[in-house]
Write an enzyme that holds these catalytic residues in place. Structure first.
Site, mmCIF file in Angstrom:
data_model
loop_
_atom_site.group_PDB
_atom_site.id
_atom_site.type_symbol
_atom_site.label_atom_id
_atom_site.label_comp_id
_atom_site.label_asym_id
_atom_site.label_seq_id
_atom_site.Cartn_x
_atom_site.Cartn_y
_atom_site.Cartn_z
ATOM 1 N N ARG A 52 0.837 -1.208 0.000
ATOM 2 C CA ARG A 52 0.000 0.000 0.000
ATOM 3 C C ARG A 52 0.874 1.261 0.000
ATOM 4 O O ARG A 52 0.582 2.230 -0.692
ATOM 5 C CB ARG A 52 -0.944 -0.017 1.212
ATOM 6 C CG ARG A 52 -1.940 1.117 1.198
ATOM 7 C CD ARG A 52 -3.039 0.940 2.230
ATOM 8 N NE ARG A 52 -2.547 1.074 3.595
ATOM 9 C CZ ARG A 52 -3.273 0.841 4.679
ATOM 10 N NH1 ARG A 52 -4.529 0.431 4.575
ATOM 11 N NH2 ARG A 52 -2.772 0.981 5.892
ATOM 12 N N HIS A 105 9.528 19.001 -7.755
ATOM 13 C CA HIS A 105 10.823 18.644 -8.335
ATOM 14 C C HIS A 105 11.987 19.204 -7.541
ATOM 15 O O HIS A 105 13.106 18.726 -7.640
ATOM 16 C CB HIS A 105 10.913 19.145 -9.782
ATOM 17 C CG HIS A 105 10.007 18.386 -10.687
ATOM 18 N ND1 HIS A 105 8.829 18.908 -11.138
ATOM 19 C CD2 HIS A 105 10.108 17.137 -11.182
ATOM 20 C CE1 HIS A 105 8.227 18.006 -11.885
ATOM 21 N NE2 HIS A 105 8.984 16.924 -11.929
ATOM 22 N N LYS A 151 -2.731 6.637 1.112
ATOM 23 C CA LYS A 151 -2.716 6.972 2.546
ATOM 24 C C LYS A 151 -1.772 8.158 2.713
ATOM 25 O O LYS A 151 -0.613 8.013 3.085
ATOM 26 C CB LYS A 151 -2.278 5.747 3.368
ATOM 27 C CG LYS A 151 -2.594 5.879 4.845
ATOM 28 C CD LYS A 151 -2.577 4.540 5.525
ATOM 29 C CE LYS A 151 -2.560 4.624 7.035
ATOM 30 N NZ LYS A 151 -3.719 5.281 7.627
ATOM 31 N N GLU A 184 -16.662 5.314 4.868
ATOM 32 C CA GLU A 184 -15.907 4.712 5.976
ATOM 33 C C GLU A 184 -16.031 5.623 7.182
ATOM 34 O O GLU A 184 -16.744 6.621 7.136
ATOM 35 C CB GLU A 184 -14.441 4.534 5.580
ATOM 36 C CG GLU A 184 -13.742 5.816 5.172
ATOM 37 C CD GLU A 184 -12.270 5.626 4.809
ATOM 38 O OE1 GLU A 184 -11.669 4.622 5.200
ATOM 39 O OE2 GLU A 184 -11.724 6.531 4.140
#
Ligand code: PMP
Length: 288
Positions: A52, A105, A151, A184
């Site tokens: 993940r 960058h 995440k 959720e």
């Protein structure tokens, strides 16, 4: 005892564990993280957490400067130097030190921080009595803006919803997506049980694909329950027989009331209890 914190391959006492104020993780929430559990010295589903993390990095266009194996070794080293067998591990990778502008960058190199701590478990009351939650008016950020499967360090969306929960006198809040379906909770996934089968929102419903969620789906199926990853609404939650949340820190916490409606009997349900028991057996058996 003061914790030893891992930063880019070195350990520092917590008082000296410092990151530049020019780090884009600090300036913009530009980074990713994982929250993991170790049981008897073994990290639960470490490979899933690594996958993940690497997927989150890919999606956000940055490269983690060490290999998955090196990261796993660093996590175990952090547990070891802190003498932690049963604990919680927070792994953070930021875009790195840059300038005051947004330009990614100009960030030199992603920074890696690992913090392992003895676990502060949720109160036993949560598991025995269950918790009450409310629906937050703050909806989950749509996937076209920032996919919830990443995440990321930018948790303001969830934090605002959690504050709404607290304002309403609840520990947690349920979040909907832009379609009005249940997504959720602010830091946990959600399941409902009705007529003996389980439902959890599908991963395209704007949610983090929890490692615990996936383990619970397996556990429930092994116990013989049918599990559907299918969209549902608040109505389905109100009329469910049982409801629970899942997460690495929480494991499984029964939800007994949503928006003032008692769920089922208003007490933690039998299916929830059975799955929690089987989940706790699983985390131990995976340690063998
Ligand atoms: N959803 C959100 C928003 C989370 O932050 C988390 C992790 N705390 C979860 C779900 C549960 O994921 P996991 O089971 O991998 O801990």
């Amino acid at each position: 005892m003061a914790l030893k914190i891992y930063i880019n391959g070195e350990f520092f006492d917590e008082a000296n564990a410092k990151i530049s104020v020019f780090d884009h993780g600090f300036l913009y929430g530009d980074g990713i993280f994982e929250g993991m559990r170790s049981y008897s010295g073994k990290v639960f589903r470490l490979n899933e957490h690594m996958n993940r993390l690497w997927d989150s990095a890919k999606s956000l266009f940055f490269e983690i400067p060490i290999t998955k194996q090196q990261m796993k070794d660093a996590i175990y080293e952090t547990l070891k130097v802190n003498n932690i067998e049963n604990g919680y591990i927070r792994l953070i990778v930021t875009r790195g030190e840059g300038t005051l502008g947004l330009d990614a960058h100009l960030c030199k190199k992603p920074q890696i921080v690992i913090i392992a701590n003895a676990l502060k478990l949720y109160s036993a009351d949560f598991y025995e009595k269950g918790i009450k939650i409310v629906t937050a008016s703050t909806i989950r950020v749509p996937a076209d803006s920032l996919n919830a499967r990443v995440k990321s360090l930018n948790y303001l969306n969830n934090i605002l919803a959690k504050i709404e929960g607290h304002v309403a006198g609840c520990e947690e809040a349920m979040m909907l997506n832009h379609k009005g379906d249940v997504a959720e909770c602010t830091g946990d996934n959600i399941f409902i049980a009705k007529n003996g089968y389980l439902r959890t929102p599908p991963i395209d419903a704007c949610l983090l694909e929890g490692v615990t969620r996936n383990a619970v789906i397996d556990v429930a199926k092994k116990l013989g329950y049918e599990v559907k990853e299918a969209a549902f609404t608040r109505h389905d939650v109100y009329c469910a027989d049982e409801c629970f949340m899942t997460g690495s820190a929480a494991e499984l916490i029964p939800v007994i009331e949503v928006d003032g409606r008692a769920i089922g009997t208003g007490k933690p349900g039998e299916i929830t209890k059975k799955i929690l028991e089987a989940f706790r057996k699983l985390v131990v058996s995976e340690n063998d």
